[in-house]
Motif scaffolding. Structure first.
Motif: not given
Length: 399
Positions: A105, A70, A57
């Motif tokens: 992502m 995350s 990402s």
């Protein structure tokens, strides 16, 4: 044409540049949500199973935790540093489903493993050290793990089942869109590995060839996975040379047509006195080796420095040589049908055996296994949506 390799590798550049990627319309881009639901189904027959969602990402490695949060691993001071957090997503027992919210992502993998957790490491950068099936000293080598791939950006969710690396515990995919559309990639049935390994042994025995060298066994002596042939290319040496030579001989006197299925249109080629397959736009291809064909990414098929039109030609030549249809069909890839694939005695038998067990023939057994005739059957193992809701990944039994 959009390929698995193109989509997974190009997504980062497309997003960084802020341009509309060639693999989705603006309508699809406008519909793409910020997150999708990953539904993990444990049909493995095992009550201990874990999943990991890892990708990139903004150029940084990202793990998705079980709560949908995350984790961005920091860059360590030394190579092969253990991952700083336990990012395993514990699955319920056999027959259960586990849901996780996944953000945007790219170049991502969904790993699943039974019996015990996987070990991930981080190199300076940071860069993730993924589980290895090639390094026998890797702590994950003897574990029963496999993966699916996806990229999820502002344009769409692209997911696929891949056997480009190996066959292990089978996976199935089903992608449901917010609009209600459902696309399903059934993948290999449960218990497919042992029959594939047996067939590889039989092929090797009949020919005195190296197909059985693709089989990897666990510490218990049982089949654990079967590798794609390009990882053992040195053992195959000139295995496809007879077929490749016959192709080169044919197109010295017959015109080959390749439909790039793009703005470059249909191109024609002949093999000249210099041994080069020369297209009418000036692109030339030397005779590939067996290793070039099996990898799809070396020798004349290398993408390094390739023009855009060459990048459109390479998949179609590589696919036809892996499927051993180039000798019989001079209009590639149009007219290609699955029943004619792998019929030559020397062919990519790994791909043949994988496809023989796929219920719908859809799955990547080599990098360009999504090359299909215009308007014809889709051979890829990919599902995609511009408005994804839920991606269901089903882990089936190894045996």
């Amino acid at each position: 044409m959009v390929t698995r390799r193109t989509f997974l590798s190009a997504s980062a550049a497309a997003m960084a540049a802020g341009v509309v990627a060639p693999f989705a319309s603006r309508e699809a881009a406008a519909a793409a949500p910020q997150r999708f639901t990953l539904n993990l189904v444990n049909a493995s027959g095992q009550n201990t199973a874990y999943a990991y969602v890892v990708g990139l990402s903004g150029g940084r490695p990202l793990f998705v935790r079980a709560d949908g949060g995350s984790y961005y691993p920091p860059s360590p001071s030394s190579p092969v540093t253990p991952l700083g957090q336990d990012c395993a997503i514990a699955l319920g027992g056999h027959g259960s489903s586990t849901r996780v919210s996944v953000p945007r992502m790219y170049g991502a993998r969904i790993y699943v493993v039974t019996g015990s957790k996987l070990n991930f490491f981080v190199n300076p950068g940071p860069a993730i050290v993924h589980p290895s099936f090639l390094n026998t000293s890797d702590p994950n080598f003897n574990k029963n793990w496999t993966f699916a791939e996806f990229t999820f950006n502002e344009y769409e969710l692209f997911s696929n089942i891949s056997y480009v690396d190996f066959v292990a515990a089978p996976l199935g995919l089903s992608l449901r869109s917010l609009s209600g559309r459902v696309e399903t990639i059934p993948g290999l049935p449960a218990g497919s590995l042992d029959p594939i390994c047996y067939a590889l042994q039989q092929q090797a025995s009949r020919e005195g060839s190296a197909w059985d060298s693709l089989i990897q066994r666990g510490s218990n002596g049982l089949n654990l996975r079967a590798m794609s042939a390009h990882y053992q290319a040195g053992r195959f040496q000139n295995y496809l040379s007879g077929y490749i030579n016959a192709v080169w001989s044919k197109y010295a006197s017959t015109t080959l047509t390749v439909d790039t299925q793009s703005g470059f249109g249909r191109l024609t080629a002949r093999v000249g006195g210099d041994g080069l397959l020369r297209f009418n736009n000036g692109e030339t291809f030397a005779r590939p080796s067996t290793a070039d064909v099996l990898s799809c990414d070396s020798g004349p098929f290398s993408l390094a420095g390739a023009s855009e039109v060459r990048k459109a030609i390479i998949p179609r030549l590589a696919a036809a040589l892996n499927r051993t249809t180039l000798l019989d069909n001079a209009d590639q890839p149009n007219g290609e049908v699955a029943s004619r694939f792998y019929r030559n005695a020397q062919t990519n038998h790994y791909a043949r055996l994988v496809h023989e067990r796929l219920p719908d023939n859809r799955g990547y057994a080599f990098p360009y296994d999504d090359v299909s005739p215009s308007g014809g059957q889709d051979f890829s193992g990919a599902a995609r949506s511009g408005d994804p809701d839920t991606l269901t990944v089903t882990l089936r039994a190894l045996r």
